[in-house]
Design a protein around this motif. Structure first.
Motif, PDB file in Angstrom:
ATOM      1  N   VAL A  22      12.453  13.051   2.892  1.00  0.00           N
ATOM      2  CA  VAL A  22      12.693  12.027   1.882  1.00  0.00           C
ATOM      3  C   VAL A  22      14.162  11.642   2.003  1.00  0.00           C
ATOM      4  CG1 VAL A  22      12.685  11.499  -0.568  1.00  0.00           C
ATOM      5  CG2 VAL A  22      10.921  12.980   0.375  1.00  0.00           C
ATOM      6  N   ARG A  23      14.440  10.416   2.377  1.00  0.00           N
ATOM      7  CA  ARG A  23      15.812  10.032   2.691  1.00  0.00           C
ATOM      8  C   ARG A  23      16.644   9.791   1.432  1.00  0.00           C
ATOM      9  NH1 ARG A  23      16.007   9.057   8.086  1.00  0.00           N
ATOM     10  NH2 ARG A  23      14.077   8.556   9.145  1.00  0.00           N
ATOM     11  N   ILE A  24      16.034   9.198   0.416  1.00  0.00           N
ATOM     12  CA  ILE A  24      16.773   8.872  -0.811  1.00  0.00           C
ATOM     13  C   ILE A  24      15.932   9.309  -2.011  1.00  0.00           C
ATOM     14  CG2 ILE A  24      17.757   7.026  -2.225  1.00  0.00           C
ATOM     15  CD1 ILE A  24      18.039   5.366   0.347  1.00  0.00           C
ATOM     16  N   GLN A  74       0.826  -1.202   0.000  1.00  0.00           N
ATOM     17  CA  GLN A  74       0.000   0.000   0.000  1.00  0.00           C
ATOM     18  C   GLN A  74       0.861   1.254   0.000  1.00  0.00           C
ATOM     19  OE1 GLN A  74      -3.068  -0.394  -0.403  1.00  0.00           O
ATOM     20  NE2 GLN A  74      -4.077   1.551   0.021  1.00  0.00           N
ATOM     21  N   ARG A  75       1.973   1.223   0.796  1.00  0.00           N
ATOM     22  CA  ARG A  75       2.848   2.387   0.881  1.00  0.00           C
ATOM     23  C   ARG A  75       3.607   2.629  -0.413  1.00  0.00           C
ATOM     24  NH1 ARG A  75       4.199   0.186   6.025  1.00  0.00           N
ATOM     25  NH2 ARG A  75       6.211  -0.518   5.230  1.00  0.00           N
ATOM     26  N   SER A  76       3.818   1.571  -1.186  1.00  0.00           N
ATOM     27  CA  SER A  76       4.625   1.717  -2.404  1.00  0.00           C
ATOM     28  C   SER A  76       3.800   2.099  -3.613  1.00  0.00           C
ATOM     29  CB  SER A  76       5.368   0.400  -2.693  1.00  0.00           C
ATOM     30  OG  SER A  76       4.447  -0.615  -3.031  1.00  0.00           O
ATOM     31  N   LYS A  77       2.503   2.376  -3.419  1.00  0.00           N
ATOM     32  CA  LYS A  77       1.676   2.762  -4.552  1.00  0.00           C
ATOM     33  C   LYS A  77       2.125   4.082  -5.136  1.00  0.00           C
ATOM     34  CE  LYS A  77      -2.718   0.439  -3.669  1.00  0.00           C
ATOM     35  NZ  LYS A  77      -4.157   0.640  -3.472  1.00  0.00           N
ATOM     36  N   LYS A  78       1.949   4.220  -6.441  1.00  0.00           N
ATOM     37  CA  LYS A  78       2.252   5.479  -7.095  1.00  0.00           C
ATOM     38  C   LYS A  78       1.087   6.437  -6.889  1.00  0.00           C
ATOM     39  CE  LYS A  78       2.787   3.062 -10.816  1.00  0.00           C
ATOM     40  NZ  LYS A  78       2.985   2.617 -12.189  1.00  0.00           N
ATOM     41  N   PRO A  79       1.322   7.765  -6.910  1.00  0.00           N
ATOM     42  CA  PRO A  79       0.243   8.729  -6.719  1.00  0.00           C
ATOM     43  C   PRO A  79      -0.910   8.501  -7.679  1.00  0.00           C
ATOM     44  CG  PRO A  79       2.352   9.835  -6.615  1.00  0.00           C
ATOM     45  CD  PRO A  79       2.639   8.411  -6.998  1.00  0.00           C
ATOM     46  N   GLU A  80      -0.610   8.200  -8.966  1.00  0.00           N
ATOM     47  CA  GLU A  80      -1.692   8.028  -9.923  1.00  0.00           C
ATOM     48  C   GLU A  80      -2.535   6.799  -9.629  1.00  0.00           C
ATOM     49  OE1 GLU A  80       2.141   6.848 -12.151  1.00  0.00           O
ATOM     50  OE2 GLU A  80       1.480   8.220 -10.611  1.00  0.00           O
ATOM     51  N   ASP A  81      -1.925   5.764  -8.976  1.00  0.00           N
ATOM     52  CA  ASP A  81      -2.695   4.578  -8.611  1.00  0.00           C
ATOM     53  C   ASP A  81      -3.808   4.948  -7.645  1.00  0.00           C
ATOM     54  OD1 ASP A  81      -1.039   3.017 -10.126  1.00  0.00           O
ATOM     55  OD2 ASP A  81       0.294   2.505  -8.471  1.00  0.00           O
ATOM     56  N   VAL A  82      -3.475   5.787  -6.658  1.00  0.00           N
ATOM     57  CA  VAL A  82      -4.456   6.186  -5.664  1.00  0.00           C
ATOM     58  C   VAL A  82      -5.568   6.969  -6.314  1.00  0.00           C
ATOM     59  CG1 VAL A  82      -4.803   7.442  -3.512  1.00  0.00           C
ATOM     60  CG2 VAL A  82      -2.652   6.239  -3.915  1.00  0.00           C
ATOM     61  N   ASN A  83      -5.208   7.867  -7.223  1.00  0.00           N
ATOM     62  CA  ASN A  83      -6.225   8.652  -7.898  1.00  0.00           C
ATOM     63  C   ASN A  83      -7.133   7.785  -8.738  1.00  0.00           C
ATOM     64  OD1 ASN A  83      -5.904  11.629  -7.414  1.00  0.00           O
ATOM     65  ND2 ASN A  83      -3.785  11.079  -7.855  1.00  0.00           N
ATOM     66  N   GLU A  84      -6.581   6.731  -9.364  1.00  0.00           N
ATOM     67  CA  GLU A  84      -7.400   5.848 -10.167  1.00  0.00           C
ATOM     68  C   GLU A  84      -8.416   5.117  -9.309  1.00  0.00           C
ATOM     69  OE1 GLU A  84      -4.528   3.561 -12.248  1.00  0.00           O
ATOM     70  OE2 GLU A  84      -3.766   5.340 -13.243  1.00  0.00           O
ATOM     71  N   ILE A 113      10.951   0.544   4.450  1.00  0.00           N
ATOM     72  CA  ILE A 113      11.307   1.677   3.585  1.00  0.00           C
ATOM     73  C   ILE A 113      10.164   1.916   2.597  1.00  0.00           C
ATOM     74  CG2 ILE A 113      12.886   2.511   1.805  1.00  0.00           C
ATOM     75  CD1 ILE A 113      15.121   1.008   3.185  1.00  0.00           C
ATOM     76  N   ASP A 114       9.533   3.085   2.693  1.00  0.00           N
ATOM     77  CA  ASP A 114       8.466   3.448   1.764  1.00  0.00           C
ATOM     78  C   ASP A 114       9.059   3.801   0.400  1.00  0.00           C
ATOM     79  OD1 ASP A 114       6.603   3.174   3.785  1.00  0.00           O
ATOM     80  OD2 ASP A 114       6.731   5.277   4.371  1.00  0.00           O
ATOM     81  N   ILE A 115       8.314   3.485  -0.657  1.00  0.00           N
ATOM     82  CA  ILE A 115       8.763   3.774  -2.018  1.00  0.00           C
ATOM     83  C   ILE A 115       7.668   4.558  -2.738  1.00  0.00           C
ATOM     84  CG2 ILE A 115       9.513   2.815  -4.237  1.00  0.00           C
ATOM     85  CD1 ILE A 115      10.346   0.293  -2.709  1.00  0.00           C
ATOM     86  N   TYR A 116       8.043   5.647  -3.386  1.00  0.00           N
ATOM     87  CA  TYR A 116       7.113   6.436  -4.180  1.00  0.00           C
ATOM     88  C   TYR A 116       7.688   6.577  -5.588  1.00  0.00           C
ATOM     89  CZ  TYR A 116       5.371   7.267   0.428  1.00  0.00           C
ATOM     90  OH  TYR A 116       4.903   7.066   1.697  1.00  0.00           O
ATOM     91  N   PRO A 137      18.856  -5.327   7.588  1.00  0.00           N
ATOM     92  CA  PRO A 137      17.409  -5.247   7.342  1.00  0.00           C
ATOM     93  C   PRO A 137      16.747  -3.991   7.909  1.00  0.00           C
ATOM     94  CG  PRO A 137      18.012  -7.454   8.044  1.00  0.00           C
ATOM     95  CD  PRO A 137      19.242  -6.612   8.213  1.00  0.00           C
ATOM     96  N   ASN A 138      17.302  -3.415   8.968  1.00  0.00           N
ATOM     97  CA  ASN A 138      16.708  -2.226   9.583  1.00  0.00           C
ATOM     98  C   ASN A 138      17.383  -0.924   9.141  1.00  0.00           C
ATOM     99  OD1 ASN A 138      14.908  -3.811  11.049  1.00  0.00           O
ATOM    100  ND2 ASN A 138      16.372  -4.092  12.714  1.00  0.00           N
ATOM    101  N   SER A 139      18.309  -1.012   8.215  1.00  0.00           N
ATOM    102  CA  SER A 139      19.051   0.167   7.771  1.00  0.00           C
ATOM    103  C   SER A 139      18.174   1.069   6.912  1.00  0.00           C
ATOM    104  CB  SER A 139      20.286  -0.265   6.982  1.00  0.00           C
ATOM    105  OG  SER A 139      20.948   0.854   6.427  1.00  0.00           O
ATOM    106  N   THR A 140      18.480   2.358   6.918  1.00  0.00           N
ATOM    107  CA  THR A 140      17.811   3.296   6.010  1.00  0.00           C
ATOM    108  C   THR A 140      18.547   3.392   4.675  1.00  0.00           C
ATOM    109  OG1 THR A 140      19.033   5.135   7.003  1.00  0.00           O
ATOM    110  CG2 THR A 140      16.820   4.694   7.862  1.00  0.00           C
TER     111      THR A 140
END
Length: 568
Positions: free
Chosen positions: A260-262, A21-31, A137-140, A76-79
């Motif tokens: 935004v870390r990366i 759910q966190r890795s969804k793209k903005p346009e996915d949510v709008n759709e 780690i969240d992905i956008y 596994p817990n690294s940023t």
């Protein structure tokens, strides 16, 4: 009672669902929101909506045709993210082979490389979590502009905050049920943690920072140009990042979790890469190579490294040639000479075993070509008292010219290359089939292969379905088609959006050698500097000639933006 193992499995499944759910793209949510709330768009909006749906279906097909392998090498817990033994194939074609993906917290990476090498494919694989990135780690992943719709810019940015919307709807439902008072209070506390009452203010501030006035924030998306809709997509991504970070319960509170870390971006604009990036990743020969600094620093460092590499390569080749020659001459001579020859043979074997320096392989250079079109007497085009509109928004009431900000005027000429020309290609045909269909007078396939090859499409690329090509390669098909229309005038609207820097230079050279006329709409200062003989600025519903060069206009824009930022 469920066993501990069952509990662990359920928890893991739940966390994986959250990560997706966190890795969804903005346009996915709008759709998703579009499905819940049908819109009454015009024909143009429906056409683009259908195209958006087709692109999403194609993205799904690409995912199915893509194979990714890699091993998480960081904690596994690294940023930070460190993936070793990374390989990526698409339709059996190897794009990455046993390389490493290294992304460190706080860095802004520019991912560069020739068209078709797999840059967008890599980001898509990361965005879809096909690469083993830890779930915390969240992905956008932002891929394109928002599709036209009847929603306002502010609504689109607000709607990406799906968690807040879900909680507000649930709170509204429970407000009418007296038995759910305790649960309702929990929801209110959760909304307070998310600062839900300030969500609209934050969304509005983000849009303002991207150039949207209060009135523009209330305009419908279908009334914006593609450039402005891309800004809405960027604002949605920023807003989603902030709210998702604020909503995380597995991180300590505080401002640190709101950054935004990366950042990883694909761009072929030197100005943008220089202004944003702290590091450059060069995708070359199926490997990811890392450089510290912006694009200019990358160019300098790469030149130095390649110069040293070639010196080492040439020295090794000289040594090998000398030893082989000695072995061939004296290997069967006197005992003393034979022993020396054997010693040199052992030295040669050790050199080979330890690994020889590879020869530098330079990026392929292209040579675009626009056939001679012949002279036509002036004036070629004369336009007066022209008006252009987006819906009820008047853009120009004046003569014709350009460049300008996003949303400037466009006009048709004998050949008009738009930002979305690639969408008119027949995706099921190969470039060879498409060009043979468009130009039936060219009977021989080998002749057509040579024509297409001039635009950087060779070998299997010429006979693969166009839908399997990268955006940059599709642009090259368009330029091959364009050139063989043999136009007198070229109207190029953002022609470099998907072209790599080497191809942009080839286009500039071809334009400078072109006999006919050219009008260019572009935000690529480097291209404008190479080809423009006159510069026209579109703003405030009029067109004015800029009497200095493009670098002076760049400084003018910079000063203007700094003043606006100071006045906020």
């Amino acid at each position: 009672m469920p066993s501990d193992l069952a509990k662990k499995k359920a928890a893991k499944k739940k966390e994986a669902a959250k990560a997706r759910q966190r890795s969804k793209k903005p346009e996915d949510v709008n759709e998703e929101n579009d499905q819940a709330e049908p819109q009454q768009n015009g024909a143009d909006s429906n056409g683009v909506a259908n195209l958006t749906k087709e692109l999403d279906e194609f993205e799904l097909k690409k995912t199915e045709a893509r194979a990714v392998t890699g091993v998480l090498a960081s904690h596994p817990n690294s940023t930070d993210v460190h993936i070793s033994s990374l390989s990526l194939t698409f339709h059996g074609q190897e794009l990455l082979s046993d390389t490493s993906l290294e992304l460190n917290s706080g860095r802004r990476y520019g991912l560069i490389g020739l068209n078709g090498t797999g840059k967008s494919m890599l980001l898509s694989a990361i965005g879809n979590r096909e690469v083993p990135i830890p779930e915390h780690i969240d992905i956008y992943h932002l891929t394109r502009e928002m599709a036209p719709s009847d929603k306002t810019a502010l609504q689109c940015v607000m709607e990406v905050d799906e968690q807040r919307i879900m909680l507000e709807k649930e709170a509204e439902r429970l407000a009418h049920e007296d038995s759910e008072c305790e649960k309702l209070m929990e929801l209110y506390e959760r909304l307070e943690e998310l600062d839900a009452d300030k969500a609209q203010m934050r969304a509005s501030r983000i849009l303002h920072g991207l150039g949207f006035s209060p009135a523009m924030q209330q305009k419908k998306l279908r009334d914006f140009s593609g450039g402005w809709r891309m800004r809405v997509a960027l604002a949605s991504s920023f807003h989603q990042t902030l709210h998702a970070a604020a909503g995380r319960t597995d991180q300590p509170p505080g401002p640190g979790r709101l950054c935004v870390r990366i950042l990883v971006l694909i761009s072929h604009s030197q100005d943008f890469l220089n202004g944003v990036c702290t590091n450059i990743i060069h995708l070359h020969q199926r490997k990811l190579k890392y450089y510290t600094g912006n694009y200019d620093q990358y160019v300098k460092t790469r030149e130095e490294l390649e110069e040293n590499q070639m010196k080492r390569f040439n020295w090794e080749q000289d040594q090998i040639a000398h030893m082989k020659n000695y072995i061939a001459r004296f290997g069967h001579g006197s005992a003393k000479l034979a022993r020396q020859a054997q010693s040199k043979e052992k030295t040669l074997q050790k050199m080979v075993a330890s690994g020889l320096t590879e020869k530098v392989v330079n990026d392929k250079t292209l040579s675009f070509y626009f056939p001679p079109c012949g002279k036509i007497p002036p004036p070629v085009i004369m336009v007066q008292n022209v008006s252009f509109k987006y819906s009820d928004n008047t853009v120009i009431r004046d003569r014709l010219g350009h460049p300008g900000g996003s949303g400037g005027a466009q006009r048709s000429g004998q050949i008009h290359v738009t930002q979305h020309l690639t969408e008119q290609l027949e995706l099921d045909l190969s470039p060879l089939e498409y060009m043979m269909k468009c130009f039936p007078e060219i009977k021989e396939k080998e002749e057509m292969r040579k024509i297409i090859g001039r635009y950087g499409l060779t070998g299997k690329q010429q006979v693969s379905p166009i839908r399997n090509l990268s955006d940059g390669q599709k642009c090259r098909v368009c330029f091959a088609w364009l050139a063989w229309q043999n136009p007198h005038m070229l109207f190029l609207d953002e022609p470099t959006n998907h072209l790599d820097i080497e191809t942009i230079d080839a286009l500039a050279e071809a334009v400078n050698e072109f006999e006919g006329g050219m009008m260019l709409v572009s935000h690529d200062f480097r291209l404008i500097q190479q080809v423009a003989q006159e510069i026209w600025v579109c703003e405030k519903q009029t067109i004015t000639k800029w009497n200095r060069d493009i670098l002076a206009y760049k400084e003018h824009l910079k000063s203007k933006i700094e003043k606006q930022a100071h006045d906020i």
